[in-house]
Write a protein that holds these residues in place. Structure first.
Motif, short mmCIF file in Angstrom:
data_model
loop_
_atom_site.label_atom_id
_atom_site.label_comp_id
_atom_site.label_asym_id
_atom_site.label_seq_id
_atom_site.Cartn_x
_atom_site.Cartn_y
_atom_site.Cartn_z
N TRP A 244 6.30 -11.14 9.56
CA TRP A 244 5.20 -10.16 9.56
C TRP A 244 4.42 -10.22 8.26
O TRP A 244 4.99 -10.28 7.19
CB TRP A 244 5.77 -8.76 9.76
N HIS A 245 3.09 -10.17 8.39
CA HIS A 245 2.20 -10.20 7.23
C HIS A 245 1.28 -8.99 7.24
O HIS A 245 0.88 -8.51 8.30
CB HIS A 245 1.37 -11.49 7.22
N SER A 246 0.91 -8.55 6.06
CA SER A 246 0.09 -7.35 5.92
C SER A 246 -1.39 -7.62 6.17
O SER A 246 -1.92 -8.68 5.82
CB SER A 246 0.26 -6.77 4.51
N TYR A 247 -2.04 -6.62 6.74
CA TYR A 247 -3.49 -6.62 6.93
C TYR A 247 -3.92 -5.17 7.03
O TYR A 247 -3.23 -4.36 7.66
CB TYR A 247 -3.86 -7.38 8.21
N GLN A 248 -5.02 -4.82 6.41
CA GLN A 248 -5.53 -3.45 6.49
C GLN A 248 -6.91 -3.41 7.12
O GLN A 248 -7.84 -4.05 6.64
CB GLN A 248 -5.57 -2.81 5.11
N HIS B 93 2.89 -0.94 4.33
CA HIS B 93 2.97 -2.40 4.17
C HIS B 93 3.90 -2.78 3.01
O HIS B 93 4.61 -3.79 3.09
CB HIS B 93 1.57 -2.97 3.94
N GLN B 94 3.91 -1.98 1.97
CA GLN B 94 4.84 -2.24 0.87
C GLN B 94 6.29 -2.12 1.35
O GLN B 94 7.15 -2.93 1.00
CB GLN B 94 4.57 -1.27 -0.28
N LEU B 95 6.54 -1.11 2.18
CA LEU B 95 7.88 -0.95 2.76
C LEU B 95 8.26 -2.18 3.59
O LEU B 95 9.40 -2.65 3.54
CB LEU B 95 7.92 0.30 3.63
N LEU B 96 7.31 -2.71 4.31
CA LEU B 96 7.57 -3.90 5.13
C LEU B 96 7.97 -5.10 4.29
O LEU B 96 8.81 -5.91 4.71
CB LEU B 96 6.34 -4.24 5.98
N LYS C 204 9.14 -2.66 11.15
CA LYS C 204 7.84 -2.74 11.82
C LYS C 204 7.85 -1.92 13.10
O LYS C 204 6.91 -1.17 13.37
CB LYS C 204 7.53 -4.21 12.14
N GLU C 205 8.92 -2.04 13.86
CA GLU C 205 9.04 -1.27 15.10
C GLU C 205 9.05 0.23 14.80
O GLU C 205 8.38 1.02 15.47
CB GLU C 205 10.33 -1.67 15.82
#
Length: 229
Positions: free
Chosen positions: A38-42, A102-105, A118-119
């Motif tokens: 998983w990658h971050s995107y805002q 996203h930081q948590l991810l 993520k879920e």
């Protein structure tokens, strides 16, 4: 083979896309050889930590649309989500900046529980009215996935994963991501949007087939085998 996914917790189609990809991979004979990253995107990094208004009001303002038209859009998205077994509740949804989530991810990724987190974030945000901008709420999601409470809280307070989130978003720009979900299979094929499971399955199969070139017998002669020569 690795599947890289850019998505935002605030994106309703990203949760639907997650379910559809999972469906595509559920009974795949080579599932154990496939990893998902998983990658971050805002979608809206300018959103304040908390928005004093409803999701309908926020989107109406952002898109310049009547609130009633936005609610009609919600109906369509919720119907699609229900088809994947998801119970979206836009009336309970808390509008908040997704940066901390996203930081948590990224912490979860380092600890091997990214998919569970993520879920938890997506379900919490779209089905249960979770405030994804609230540290305590994020701590609960992390702990439920098996993370250490102290580590989660410390990482969110000191911002140690801010650079990692920014790096993901920068990589998205480099590869031309303009919307999410954006799924890259084996760093070779990209699938944009929450496509049906059969589309994901077809592209995955194509990528796997190309990793193992087929051997064609061009001439046959006398050979020895398990049963003799």
């Amino acid at each position: 083979m690795q599947i890289d996914i850019w998505s935002d917790i605030a994106c309703p189609w990203c949760y639907i896309g997650k379910r559809r990809l999972e469906t595509a991979l559920t009974d795949h004979p080579q599932r154990d050889e496939i990893t998902v990253a998983w990658h971050s995107y805002q979608l809206d990094p300018s959103l304040p930590e908390h928005y004093d208004g409803t999701e309908a009001e926020y989107l109406a303002s952002r898109k310049g649309m009547p609130v009633e038209q936005v609610r009609q859009m919600f109906g369509h998205v919720a119907e699609q989500a229900a088809g994947e077994g998801l119970a979206y509740d836009f009336d309970r949804l808390v509008v908040a900046n997704s940066a901390r989530a996203h930081q948590l991810l990224h912490l979860a990724k380092e600890r091997g529980v990214a998919d569970a987190v993520k879920e938890g974030l997506l379900s919490g945000h779209f089905e249960h009215g979770l405030d994804i901008g609230d540290v305590d709420a994020l701590v609960r999601v992390g702990v439920a996935a098996g993370l250490d409470e102290g580590e989660v809280r410390a990482s969110l307070e000191d911002g140690r994963y801010e650079a990692a989130v920014a790096a993901d978003i920068d990589m998205a720009r480099q590869i031309g991501v303009t919307g999410v979900p954006f799924v890259v299979i084996d760093m070779k094929y990209a699938v944009s949007g929450a496509q049906p499971p059969e589309v994901f399955r077809e592209v995955v199969d194509k990528a796997l087939a190309e990793r193992t070139p087929a051997v064609q017998v061009v001439q046959s002669g006398d050979v020895c085998g398990p049963d003799g020569c």
